[in-house]
Design a protein around this motif. Structure first.
Motif, PDB file in Angstrom:
ATOM      1  N   THR A 186       0.812  -1.221   0.000  1.00  0.00           N
ATOM      2  CA  THR A 186       0.000   0.000   0.000  1.00  0.00           C
ATOM      3  C   THR A 186       0.844   1.268   0.000  1.00  0.00           C
ATOM      4  O   THR A 186       0.333   2.349  -0.289  1.00  0.00           O
ATOM      5  N   GLY A 187       2.108   1.162   0.386  1.00  0.00           N
ATOM      6  CA  GLY A 187       2.939   2.355   0.472  1.00  0.00           C
ATOM      7  C   GLY A 187       2.595   3.231   1.652  1.00  0.00           C
ATOM      8  O   GLY A 187       2.940   4.407   1.686  1.00  0.00           O
ATOM      9  N   ARG A 188       1.925   2.667   2.665  1.00  0.00           N
ATOM     10  CA  ARG A 188       1.526   3.431   3.844  1.00  0.00           C
ATOM     11  C   ARG A 188       2.060   2.739   5.099  1.00  0.00           C
ATOM     12  O   ARG A 188       2.431   1.563   5.073  1.00  0.00           O
ATOM     13  N   ARG A 201      -0.059   7.228   7.777  1.00  0.00           N
ATOM     14  CA  ARG A 201       0.317   8.161   6.712  1.00  0.00           C
ATOM     15  C   ARG A 201       1.060   7.433   5.605  1.00  0.00           C
ATOM     16  O   ARG A 201       1.388   6.244   5.730  1.00  0.00           O
ATOM     17  N   HIS A 202       1.332   8.163   4.493  1.00  0.00           N
ATOM     18  CA  HIS A 202       2.153   7.631   3.415  1.00  0.00           C
ATOM     19  C   HIS A 202       3.573   7.409   3.916  1.00  0.00           C
ATOM     20  O   HIS A 202       4.126   8.227   4.659  1.00  0.00           O
ATOM     21  N   ASP A 214       2.501  -1.473   5.540  1.00  0.00           N
ATOM     22  CA  ASP A 214       1.515  -1.610   4.467  1.00  0.00           C
ATOM     23  C   ASP A 214       0.095  -1.486   5.010  1.00  0.00           C
ATOM     24  O   ASP A 214      -0.780  -2.309   4.725  1.00  0.00           O
TER      25      ASP A 214
END
Length: 619
Positions: free
Chosen positions: A200-202, A307-308, A267
């Motif tokens: 997910t890049g989070r 958050r990212h 993620d």
């Protein structure tokens, strides 16, 4: 399978072993080269009997010869046994192509462009246990194009390293990952390669602190405290495992120190996932803990950040989590709170303002605006209230409610208050000199209670009045009701001295604090300023809303009482002519509010002094 010695080896033995292996390798490299040139195979006896696992590999990367030590080491692995190794790809046998850097270096050695390669590889035994080997690859002498490959079993050493690392990276009380391992995982999750390879890049974090844990240690002892921490760790681990059954990946549970725990979600799928995890953690801790015959009830506060991963640092993530945990504590404990960028920005702005207040006073970044105080009976300008503004180079023009409380906290209200007092008195005297034939305006200045305690306010006022030439009767000092009511000792003495000097004392926001009317009669006060909440209850023009009879009764009673005590009354927040009319009818002396004027610079007050009276008022 061969392996490293488990017992201790003296340093001399290690040196002799290194020389022997070096001699064997050098001899084998020369012997293998001679055999390739047609020479006698004298190296074979050494090659076959050597304890070091070795193989000769041609320039294509295929094994042309292997000794029994290598066959024994790889026994049970694909291609095991020295005879079965011949003709096999050395890269496949030893997993040399699994990463790009090692594979490139190995091919460079095969091509004669690199002198050697040393690397550690992890192989897998048939029973699933890892086999760690150290691999060395070097060209054979004689320019045959082949290489000599040697392999050493370092599994024992690696297992010892792993055990030591586990002890180093885990908390001995809870057996959870400790702060070091936690930050290693966070840092790894935030590396660009980690979130660019999928997912997910989070990233999400629940930062948890037990409420009142210190009391457990202080009353029941550290042994029970440690038992409680271990029990909390078990429940949090169960929460993480349960979360892993509903979503991919199990959150990492770590103890960061003391009674602080963290649940790291790599993620993450969004704030909802983190909120669910925080809620389940709170519920898990609600059940009592039975420890050493003691039943304990504890709660927790949790700061939640999601958050990212891109652009986030481990330090930034933890700062946000720590700030949010603090909010959860302040908001009432036994709860989770989600990180709010706007709330954090306000906090950061507040900290920035607090740290630059004193230098700003020295740099002259403050200015005064003045709001008229108008006689209710004739509409004429009687005085002004001085209101300080901070012309901040970064945040622009700031009203008093943005910085006065900060100034009171750190004590800078004393030099700031002295500057305001001097500037206001100087300006009032300038207006008086500019229009000597008009009745002079009085100036009202707000004074914080800390100015009374932390400075000699009486001496400051006397000095400023003497320097500016302003009459004491033209200075009014405003203190809040809560600061004045109940005053005793030094504050009361200061107020009495100021009153004896001829300075007027006003109680600001009257009606919102103690409202101790009996005590009011014993204070050296000359003016009451009614809080604007009373005036807002009066009828507004054009709204059709009926007035609040109770507000008018209360205000009329306060005005009548003030007049019986010899005090004058000022109404704040007068915004409509209807409010002004009702205040005038019930005897209010002066009014202040947007009906007459907003706070304005000094030159605008000069214009108002030259104008007509406020018959109906102009906004």
């Amino acid at each position: 399978m061969s392996g490293t010695s488990e017992g201790p080896t003296p340093a001399a033995d290690l040196d002799r072993s290194a020389v022997t292996v070096s001699d064997i390798t050098a001899s084998t490299r020369r012997g293998a080269a001679g055999d390739a040139d047609g020479g006698p195979p004298a190296y074979r006896s050494v090659f076959a009997a050597a304890p070091l696992a070795m193989a000769v590999v041609d320039r294509r990367g295929l094994v042309t010869d292997a000794n029994e030590a290598l066959g024994g080491l790889l026994c049970g692995l694909p291609g095991g046994g020295s005879a079965g190794l011949v003709g096999r790809s050395a890269a496949d046998l030893l997993d040399l192509a699994s990463d790009t850097r090692t594979w490139h270096a190995y091919r460079e050695v095969l091509r004669g462009r690199r002198a050697e390669l040393r690397c550690t590889r992890r192989l897998k035994r048939p029973d699933g246990r890892p086999l760690w080997v150290q691999v060395a690859v070097a060209p054979l002498d004689g320019g045959t194009g082949g290489v000599l490959l040697s392999v050493t079993d370092v599994s024992g050493h690696r297992e010892l390293q792993d055990r030591l690392r586990h002890l180093e990276m885990h908390d001995p009380v809870t057996l959870l990952p400790n702060r070091t391992l936690f930050f290693e995982r966070v840092t790894g999750a935030l590396e660009t390669e980690s979130f660019e390879q999928g997912g997910t890049g989070r990233i999400g974090l629940c930062y948890l602190d037990l409420d009142g844990f210190r009391a457990v240690n202080d009353t029941l002892g550290h042994r029970v405290g440690d038992q409680l921490l271990a029990a909390v760790a078990e429940r949090l681990t169960a929460c993480a495992e349960e979360a892993g059954r509903t979503r991919p990946g199990v959150p990492l549970v770590a103890r960061l120190g003391g009674d602080e725990f963290a649940l790291l979600v790599e993620d993450s799928t969004g704030t909802e996932q983190l909120a669910d995890l925080a809620e389940s953690a709170l519920k898990a801790l609600q059940a009592p803990f039975d420890l050493s015959g003691q039943r304990l009830n504890v709660s927790a506060s949790i700061g939640v950040v999601e958050r990212h991963a891109a652009g986030t640092t481990a330090t930034g993530l933890m700062q946000a989590a720590d700030t949010t945990l603090y909010w959860a504590k302040v908001d009432g404990k036994d709860r989770w709170t989600l990180f709010d960028p706007e709330r954090n920005a306000h906090l950061m702005t507040r900290q920035t303002l607090a740290s630059t207040l004193r230098p700003a006073i020295e740099r002259g970044e403050f200015r005064l605006d003045y709001q008229p105080l108008v006689g209710m009976s004739d509409g004429r300008l009687r005085g002004v209230e001085a209101l300080v503004r901070w012309d901040h180079p970064r945040f622009g023009l700031l009203p008093p409610n943005r910085f006065v409380a900060l100034a009171e906290e750190d004590g800078s209200i004393v030099p700031l208050g002295r500057w305001v007092l001097a500037t206001a008195c100087r300006q009032a005297r300038a207006w008086q000199l500019a229009r000597p034939d008009d009745p002079p305006l009085f100036v009202s200045v707000n004074v914080a209670v800390r100015q009374v305690w932390d400075s000699d306010l009486v001496a400051d006022v006397a000095e400023i009045l003497a320097e500016t030439g302003l009459a004491p009767s033209l200075l009014q000092l405003e203190l809040t009701e809560s600061a004045v009511m109940g005053s005793a000792g030094r504050p009361l003495q200061a107020l009495q001295s100021l009153s004896d000097m001829g300075v007027n004392i006003a109680i600001d926001d009257f009606g919102t604090g103690y409202s101790n009317l009996a005590y009011l009669s014993r204070l050296p006060v000359s003016v009451l300023k009614l809080d604007g909440s009373f005036v807002r209850g009066f009828q507004y023009e054009g709204t059709g809303a009926p007035p609040n009879p109770a507000d008018e009764v209360v205000v009329e009673a306060m005005i009548a009482l003030a007049h019986r005590l010899g005090l004058t009354v000022t109404a704040e927040c007068v915004e409509t002519s209807a409010q002004a009319g009702r205040l005038r009818r019930i005897g209010c002396d002066t009014g202040q509010g947007w009906l007459y004027s907003r706070p304005v610079p000094p030159d605008r007050i000069s214009e108002l002094m030259a104008g007509a009276s406020y018959a109906v008022g102009n906004p």
